[in-house]
Design a protein around this motif. Sequence first.
Motif, PDB file in Angstrom:
ATOM      1  N   ALA A 238      28.098  47.399  49.550  1.00  0.00           N
ATOM      2  CA  ALA A 238      27.322  48.484  48.952  1.00  0.00           C
ATOM      3  C   ALA A 238      26.684  48.008  47.646  1.00  0.00           C
ATOM      4  O   ALA A 238      27.317  47.320  46.851  1.00  0.00           O
ATOM      5  N   GLN A 239      25.436  48.390  47.448  1.00  0.00           N
ATOM      6  CA  GLN A 239      24.696  47.911  46.291  1.00  0.00           C
ATOM      7  C   GLN A 239      24.607  48.966  45.183  1.00  0.00           C
ATOM      8  O   GLN A 239      24.963  50.128  45.371  1.00  0.00           O
TER       9      GLN A 239
ATOM     10  N   GLN B 204      33.196  38.704  42.579  1.00  0.00           N
ATOM     11  CA  GLN B 204      32.460  38.479  41.341  1.00  0.00           C
ATOM     12  C   GLN B 204      31.863  39.740  40.722  1.00  0.00           C
ATOM     13  O   GLN B 204      31.669  39.806  39.503  1.00  0.00           O
ATOM     14  N   ASN B 205      31.577  40.756  41.528  1.00  0.00           N
ATOM     15  CA  ASN B 205      30.924  41.953  40.976  1.00  0.00           C
ATOM     16  C   ASN B 205      31.739  42.674  39.904  1.00  0.00           C
ATOM     17  O   ASN B 205      31.176  43.092  38.880  1.00  0.00           O
ATOM     18  N   PRO B 206      33.055  42.855  40.076  1.00  0.00           N
ATOM     19  CA  PRO B 206      33.812  43.545  39.008  1.00  0.00           C
ATOM     20  C   PRO B 206      33.766  42.803  37.674  1.00  0.00           C
ATOM     21  O   PRO B 206      33.644  43.429  36.618  1.00  0.00           O
ATOM     22  N   ILE B 207      33.846  41.496  37.727  1.00  0.00           N
ATOM     23  CA  ILE B 207      33.804  40.682  36.505  1.00  0.00           C
ATOM     24  C   ILE B 207      32.443  40.827  35.829  1.00  0.00           C
ATOM     25  O   ILE B 207      32.334  41.028  34.615  1.00  0.00           O
ATOM     26  N   ALA B 208      31.387  40.741  36.645  1.00  0.00           N
ATOM     27  CA  ALA B 208      30.032  40.828  36.100  1.00  0.00           C
ATOM     28  C   ALA B 208      29.736  42.218  35.538  1.00  0.00           C
ATOM     29  O   ALA B 208      29.045  42.350  34.520  1.00  0.00           O
ATOM     30  N   LEU B 209      30.266  43.257  36.192  1.00  0.00           N
ATOM     31  CA  LEU B 209      30.024  44.617  35.705  1.00  0.00           C
ATOM     32  C   LEU B 209      30.614  44.805  34.308  1.00  0.00           C
ATOM     33  O   LEU B 209      29.996  45.415  33.430  1.00  0.00           O
TER      34      LEU B 209
ATOM     35  N   GLU C 172      15.632  47.547  41.538  1.00  0.00           N
ATOM     36  CA  GLU C 172      16.951  47.325  42.120  1.00  0.00           C
ATOM     37  C   GLU C 172      16.953  45.954  42.773  1.00  0.00           C
ATOM     38  O   GLU C 172      15.918  45.457  43.229  1.00  0.00           O
ATOM     39  N   TRP C 173      18.145  45.340  42.767  1.00  0.00           N
ATOM     40  CA  TRP C 173      18.289  44.080  43.494  1.00  0.00           C
ATOM     41  C   TRP C 173      19.513  44.179  44.368  1.00  0.00           C
ATOM     42  O   TRP C 173      19.461  44.716  45.456  1.00  0.00           O
ATOM     43  N   VAL C 174      20.659  43.713  43.926  1.00  0.00           N
ATOM     44  CA  VAL C 174      21.874  43.797  44.743  1.00  0.00           C
ATOM     45  C   VAL C 174      22.979  44.501  43.971  1.00  0.00           C
ATOM     46  O   VAL C 174      23.306  45.650  44.220  1.00  0.00           O
ATOM     47  N   GLY C 175      23.546  43.781  43.004  1.00  0.00           N
ATOM     48  CA  GLY C 175      24.671  44.325  42.260  1.00  0.00           C
ATOM     49  C   GLY C 175      24.931  43.522  41.014  1.00  0.00           C
ATOM     50  O   GLY C 175      24.138  42.643  40.639  1.00  0.00           O
ATOM     51  N   PRO C 176      26.020  43.786  40.317  1.00  0.00           N
ATOM     52  CA  PRO C 176      26.272  43.206  38.997  1.00  0.00           C
ATOM     53  C   PRO C 176      26.172  41.685  38.921  1.00  0.00           C
ATOM     54  O   PRO C 176      25.595  41.162  37.963  1.00  0.00           O
ATOM     55  N   TYR C 177      26.729  40.969  39.888  1.00  0.00           N
ATOM     56  CA  TYR C 177      26.764  39.503  39.785  1.00  0.00           C
ATOM     57  C   TYR C 177      25.361  38.917  39.766  1.00  0.00           C
ATOM     58  O   TYR C 177      25.022  38.098  38.907  1.00  0.00           O
ATOM     59  N   ASP C 178      24.517  39.352  40.691  1.00  0.00           N
ATOM     60  CA  ASP C 178      23.138  38.872  40.716  1.00  0.00           C
ATOM     61  C   ASP C 178      22.333  39.449  39.558  1.00  0.00           C
ATOM     62  O   ASP C 178      21.514  38.759  38.933  1.00  0.00           O
TER      63      ASP C 178
END
Length: 365
Positions: free
Chosen positions: A155-156, A283-288, A214-220
């Motif tokens: 999910a993005q 990676q998304n939680p860390i990037a967020l 919009e792109w994908v999510g926190p990491y990107d």
Amino acid sequence: MERRAFLKSAGLGAAAATTIAAPAIAQSQPEIKWRLASSFPKSLDTIYGGAETIAQRVSAATGGKFQIRVFAAGEIVPGLQVLDAVQAGTVEMGHTAMYYYVGKDPTFAFESTIPFGLNTRQHLAWLNQGGGNALIADFLKDYNIVSFSAGQTGAQMGGWYRKEIKTPADLTGLKMRIGGLAGQVLAKLGGVPQQIPGGDIYPALEKGTIDAAEWVGPYDDEKLGFYKVAKYYYYPGWWEGGLNLSAIVNQAQLETLPKEYRAILEAACHEATVTMMSKYDAQNPIALKKLIGSGALLRPFSREILQAAHKAAYALYDELAQTNPKWKKIYEPWKAFRDDQYLWFRVAETTFDNFTFTAGSQRAQ
């Protein structure tokens, strides 16, 4: 004594046969070199990395006999022209999101995702076990290509905005970079959709050519630096409950592959799907956390906006079913599969998730 001698001789013979057989099998296969055009920039090790995973696994499994060279967006063709390049045979293969090509036919979106559709697991279940792959393969025959799932984002997020978006009225006139059918839904709500390749989004947002992206999510998103030029970060990305990426192959080129190579290619695409999905989830939680620490303002879309967008999305789907036979052929069985998935996930998956997420938050306090 004779028995020991026999066993020793037999053992040496078996070892020799093994030593000789492996190179003989490898030598029996042809050397093949393909070019793969990606729709994504090299800087995004997740989504661009899907193609690299495929190339590395194919080479390793064939002893270097089958090599796929990956080219980033713009190196051979622009990111949004990958389908055309594969169809024409300019390159043998591509890695892309099929909803980039809804301008040719909205039906392309089904392989990727449609707004308020299926989540990641549901979408993969539909493709692999619910008849989705067969329906899409039939649709793609007219384009001289064969596709394989080769990546999933999960999910993005809902993207980056220069101003707060509180009601559907705030979407009127909003110029937003957004992919797939979501752009048509946004247009129904008064927005102005723009389809821009990943590598070109930041300068467009910085210059004010667009108001949101919009792109994908926190990491990107952290890598792309959107938080520097638009501070409001919304969720969820209602248009992408789970984006499926595709490896597309020119039909004629695929038919020239030895069956062993094709099997290896398909297995490598499956590996790319799992690898990409796992990397985003890790990676998304860390990037967020980093983004919030850098000043990003996290905001949920209001229920009013979500309801308006949901209504507009399914109105669009009904319109397409009335005017586009190819869309209708996939939409009707897709919708039946969706209904069953929603029933099941409400019973077990969502109930489990909602309780454990809440319980986890309480323990953290």
